[in-house]
Write an enzyme that holds these catalytic residues in place. Structure first.
Site, PDB file in Angstrom:
ATOM      1  N   ASP A 253       0.844  -1.195   0.000  1.00 16.64           N
ATOM      2  CA  ASP A 253       0.000   0.000   0.000  1.00 16.64           C
ATOM      3  C   ASP A 253       0.879   1.245   0.000  1.00 16.64           C
ATOM      4  O   ASP A 253       1.785   1.366   0.833  1.00 16.64           O
ATOM      5  CB  ASP A 253      -0.886   0.025   1.252  1.00 16.64           C
ATOM      6  CG  ASP A 253      -1.736  -1.233   1.392  1.00 16.64           C
ATOM      7  OD1 ASP A 253      -1.804  -2.012   0.419  1.00 16.64           O
ATOM      8  OD2 ASP A 253      -2.321  -1.435   2.467  1.00 16.64           O
ATOM      9  N   GLY A 271      -6.641 -10.122   0.452  1.00 18.39           N
ATOM     10  CA  GLY A 271      -7.969 -10.703   0.311  1.00 18.39           C
ATOM     11  C   GLY A 271      -8.234 -11.275  -1.065  1.00 18.39           C
ATOM     12  O   GLY A 271      -7.649 -10.840  -2.059  1.00 18.39           O
TER      13      GLY A 271
END
Length: 304
Positions: A253, A271
């Site tokens: 990120d 995920g």
């Protein structure tokens, strides 16, 4: 005979529901080719391992006790192949301070931070330290949670209030707030898979923005970056992946501000839900969900 795959999902972290959704999506695809069993990380887990005797465990856990080396230790003890990163890599990536120290040491730009013992008093001394090193507003969050669980953007005025909300966590990271574009990068083994930009309607890409379908976070792919900057952020993500000795898939990120990429954190078990970013990036690159899962399974090993 079909190869046996055990999908490990659920767990006891704050990300339990997301983990169950990941496990559900993975199971739906893999059962077309493999003999699949889904298990929670509970008191019956090791018993299921012995009875089912899977050739591979697909680790679909998120957060503590699943993404931090705990589940990986159990699987290595039983000498069972498992997906994603190993014990040490998982523990380092989950510990935001440990990973940031490694990033700093290797010249990867990451927001400045201070560590705060949450039993300490929120006083003028702490606020002066923040003003001097970080400046307000700041980001406060637990050291070892994922999916933006317990993350607050705090002004000087509401700092104490937000730290009280996190009182159950002993250690907190107080981090420089970087106001910029949200860029996420996926790495697949040694390959730079791609990047995606997020435009959340909320203040930042928090837990609700990630998983609430009503939050309407805009996903932009291809990312509107120059070729030079795109290559730069892909290279930073790959370097971080290698520095932590990660395996399989990771997602890093970033914030992009004033032509600089700030690495916020690296996720060792991204995920795999309908809203997840890695499958979306893979699909854009011509790799469907089944192909992505197949790659992850083939990459699995007994010791990472």
């Amino acid at each position: 005979m079909k190869k046996k795959i055990l999908i490990l999902g659920g767990g006891i972290s704050k990300e339990r529901q997301i983990s169950l959704e990941t496990a559900k999506q993975v199971k739906k695809i893999l059962k077309k080719k493999y003999k699949v069993l889904q298990s929670d990380l509970d008191e019956n887990f090791e018993k299921k391992l012995k009875l089912f005797k899977p050739e591979i465990v697909f680790n679909a856990l998120h957060g503590r006790f699943g993404e931090d080396g705990y589940a990986q230790t159990i699987l290595e003890y039983h000498k069972i192949k498992y997906t994603h990163s190993g014990v040490l890599s998982s523990a380092l990536a989950m510990d935001k301070i440990a990973s940031k120290k490694i990033f700093n040491k290797n010249n990867l730009l990451t927001p400045k931070f201070i560590k705060f013992n949450n039993n300490s008093e929120v006083n003028s001394k702490l606020k002066n330290k923040i003003r001097k090193k970080l400046k307000f507003p700041v980001v406060i969050k637990p050291i070892n949670e994922g999916s933006s669980v317990g993350v607050y953007i705090s002004t000087e005025k509401n700092l104490k209030k937000n730290l009280i909300k996190l009182r159950k966590y002993k250690e907190i990271i107080i981090e420089e707030f970087i106001n910029g574009r949200e860029i996420q990068v996926a790495i697949l083994g040694k390959k730079k898979l791609g990047a995606i930009e997020l435009k959340p309607k909320r203040k930042f890409y928090d837990y609700k923005a990630k998983y609430d379908t009503k939050s309407k976070t805009e996903h932009i792919i291809p990312v509107n970056l120059t070729k030079k900057n795109l290559n730069k952020v892909l290279n930073i993500a790959l370097k971080a992946h290698k520095l932590l000795k990660c395996k399989g898939v990771t997602r890093s990120d970033f914030k992009f501000f004033k032509n600089k990429f700030y690495l916020l954190e690296l996720n060792t078990q991204p995920g795999m839900t309908k809203l997840s970013l890695v499958p979306e990036i893979a699909a854009y690159k011509g790799m469907n969900f089944f192909e992505l899962l197949e790659w992850i399974l083939k990459d699995a090993s007994i010791k990472r």
